[in-house]
Design an enzyme around this catalytic site. Structure first.
Site, PDB file in Angstrom:
ATOM      1  N   TYR A 147       0.811  -1.228   0.000  1.00 47.44           N
ATOM      2  CA  TYR A 147       0.000   0.000   0.000  1.00 47.44           C
ATOM      3  C   TYR A 147       0.837   1.266   0.000  1.00 47.44           C
ATOM      4  O   TYR A 147       0.292   2.371   0.018  1.00 47.44           O
ATOM      5  CB  TYR A 147      -0.969  -0.009   1.189  1.00 47.44           C
ATOM      6  CG  TYR A 147      -2.078  -0.993   0.971  1.00 47.44           C
ATOM      7  CD1 TYR A 147      -1.801  -2.353   1.017  1.00 47.44           C
ATOM      8  CD2 TYR A 147      -3.362  -0.588   0.671  1.00 47.44           C
ATOM      9  CE1 TYR A 147      -2.787  -3.284   0.783  1.00 47.44           C
ATOM     10  CE2 TYR A 147      -4.356  -1.510   0.432  1.00 47.44           C
ATOM     11  CZ  TYR A 147      -4.066  -2.855   0.493  1.00 47.44           C
ATOM     12  OH  TYR A 147      -5.040  -3.778   0.254  1.00 47.44           O
ATOM     13  N   LYS A 151       2.609 -15.312   4.017  1.00 46.85           N
ATOM     14  CA  LYS A 151       3.019 -16.089   2.844  1.00 46.85           C
ATOM     15  C   LYS A 151       4.549 -16.148   2.875  1.00 46.85           C
ATOM     16  O   LYS A 151       5.243 -15.861   1.883  1.00 46.85           O
ATOM     17  CB  LYS A 151       2.478 -15.396   1.579  1.00 46.85           C
ATOM     18  CG  LYS A 151       2.595 -16.172   0.297  1.00 46.85           C
ATOM     19  CD  LYS A 151       1.558 -17.261   0.159  1.00 46.85           C
ATOM     20  CE  LYS A 151       1.846 -18.092  -1.072  1.00 46.85           C
ATOM     21  NZ  LYS A 151       1.016 -19.304  -1.157  1.00 46.85           N
ATOM     22  N   ASP A 199      -3.222 -18.790   1.966  1.00 52.31           N
ATOM     23  CA  ASP A 199      -4.143 -19.583   1.132  1.00 52.31           C
ATOM     24  C   ASP A 199      -4.838 -20.658   1.976  1.00 52.31           C
ATOM     25  O   ASP A 199      -6.055 -20.854   1.878  1.00 52.31           O
ATOM     26  CB  ASP A 199      -3.436 -20.182  -0.094  1.00 52.31           C
ATOM     27  CG  ASP A 199      -1.985 -20.546   0.166  1.00 52.31           C
ATOM     28  OD1 ASP A 199      -1.515 -20.352   1.299  1.00 52.31           O
ATOM     29  OD2 ASP A 199      -1.309 -21.047  -0.758  1.00 52.31           O
ATOM     30  N   ASP A 244      -6.685  -6.910   4.029  1.00 47.49           N
ATOM     31  CA  ASP A 244      -7.738  -6.312   3.213  1.00 47.49           C
ATOM     32  C   ASP A 244      -8.639  -7.409   2.647  1.00 47.49           C
ATOM     33  O   ASP A 244      -9.868  -7.370   2.750  1.00 47.49           O
ATOM     34  CB  ASP A 244      -7.052  -5.519   2.083  1.00 47.49           C
ATOM     35  CG  ASP A 244      -8.022  -4.655   1.311  1.00 47.49           C
ATOM     36  OD1 ASP A 244      -9.197  -4.592   1.693  1.00 47.49           O
ATOM     37  OD2 ASP A 244      -7.590  -4.037   0.313  1.00 47.49           O
TER      38      ASP A 244
END
Ligand code: ATP
Length: 340
Positions: A132, A179, A212, A236
């Protein structure tokens, strides 16, 4: 008779926003007042409404107002997609006031038809960095690079905030979502900081899940989660997913919190498909107002309003179309006020 100490009115900045923003924010203001909340609103334009009027999406008067009141209730603001237009006002406000923690309580609500019952989790998202930062550039024709920034300072700060909130809310387990199998350095740093802070909170179990896998587990067994801690981008996406678990965007509130200021806002966006039709669900904005009332210590009106909102949902008589009803925003707000 015990003397009731009158609460001093709390000044707060009110940003009606774009799209359905003015409709749901007006409902929230009415509901807060009817519940006995003592707030003096300083109404400020931002985003498209301000850009069209004065050529800037974040006018100085808005910045001054938030600096003064240190608390705000905000409607959704339009963010322009692609190359054109101004940068996201939401992101700019978070940066200007260093609102580093985004907090979203996700709970099953009475009477709301959704795939699950018994969901009760808090999602905390780091709000100031990750992708961001908006650092994107074309390095050659057809090749674009976007920079993901993770710092130890921001990661430690959000981890401290999250564990502290988990402790206050009597949560038993914090799950950091990442991740780091692919982004070994950046998400790896975030995890290292979370682990470090976690060690200081022995009563709270700490674990980690790859994003995931976390999404899959959340849509299968959301009841098993208690408290999620995420970097900006996964936060988000996963927090919107979590809204869907309990009945959709029209119901979930949020807060952007820093050390000096806090801005409360619904999770949903401007909903251009229903804007101006008077059928937006006002409850996400109202629940955000309830969070604001609690933040400024006005607990009694906050509890009163929350109880009335739960009754409104449970009786299933006067609901907006997203909840399977036929009522307008106005009718639903009137019924809520009648239930106070
Ligand atoms: P934005 O670009 O501002 O995020 P969007 O349309 O992409 O807008 P949302 O505004 O969050 O995203 O809307 C997603 C869907 O949820 C739309 O179909 C919208 O009508 C619906 N929705 C969002 N908020 C509400 C609400 N308060 N009441 C009823 N439906 C809503």
């Amino acid at each position: 008779m015990a003397r009731v100490r009158a609460t001093r009115p709390q000044p707060a900045t009110l940003i009606p926003g774009d799209g359905i923003g003015p409709e749901v924010i007006a409902a929230a203001v009415l509901a807060i007042e009817a519940a006995g909340g003592r707030i003096v609103w300083d109404v400020q334009k931002a985003g498209k409404a301000s850009f069209d009027e004065s050529g800037t999406p974040i006018p100085d008067s808005l910045i001054r107002s938030i600096r003064r009141t240190r608390v705000g209730l905000k409607g959704p603001l339009e963010t322009q997609v692609g190359r054109v237009g101004y940068r996201s006002v939401n992101v700019a406000l978070r940066k200007t006031f260093d609102l580093y923690a985004n907090v979203r309580p996700i709970r099953t609500l009475p009477g709301v038809r959704s795939a699950f019952s018994g969901v009760d989790l808090i999602v905390v998202r780091e709000n100031t960095e990750d992708v961001y930062s908006g650092i994107e550039h074309q390095i050659a024709p057809g090749v674009v690079e976007a920079v993901k920034v993770i710092t130890a300072r921001a990661s430690r700060r959000i981890a401290r905030y999250a564990f502290e909130l988990a402790r206050r809310e009597r949560r038993r387990r914090v799950t950091a979502i990442h991740k780091a199998n692919i982004m070994k350095l950046s998400d790896g740093l975030f995890l290292a900081c979370a682990r470090q802070v976690g060690k200081l909170h022995r009563r709270i179990k700490y674990d980690e899940l790859i994003v995931d896998n976390a999404c899959m587990q959340l849509v299968l067994r959301p009841q098993e989660f208690d408290f999620l801690l995420l970097v900006n981008l996964y936060g988000d996406i996963v927090s919107d997913l979590c809204s869907g678990l309990v009945g959709g965007l029209g119901l979930v509130p949020g807060a952007n919190v820093g050390d000096r200021c806090a801005i409360f806002e619904a999770v949903h966006g401007t909903a251009p498909d229903i804007a101006g039709k008077g059928v937006a669900n006002p409850l996400a904005a109202i629940f955000s107002g309830i969070m604001l009332l609690r933040h400024v210590g006005q607990t009694a009106p906050a509890n009163r309003l929350e109880r009335a909102a739960h009754r409104l949902l449970a009786e299933r008589r006067v609901l907006t179309p997203d909840l399977g009803g036929k009522a307008t925003t106005k009718k639903m707000t009137e019924r809520l006020i009648a239930l106070l």
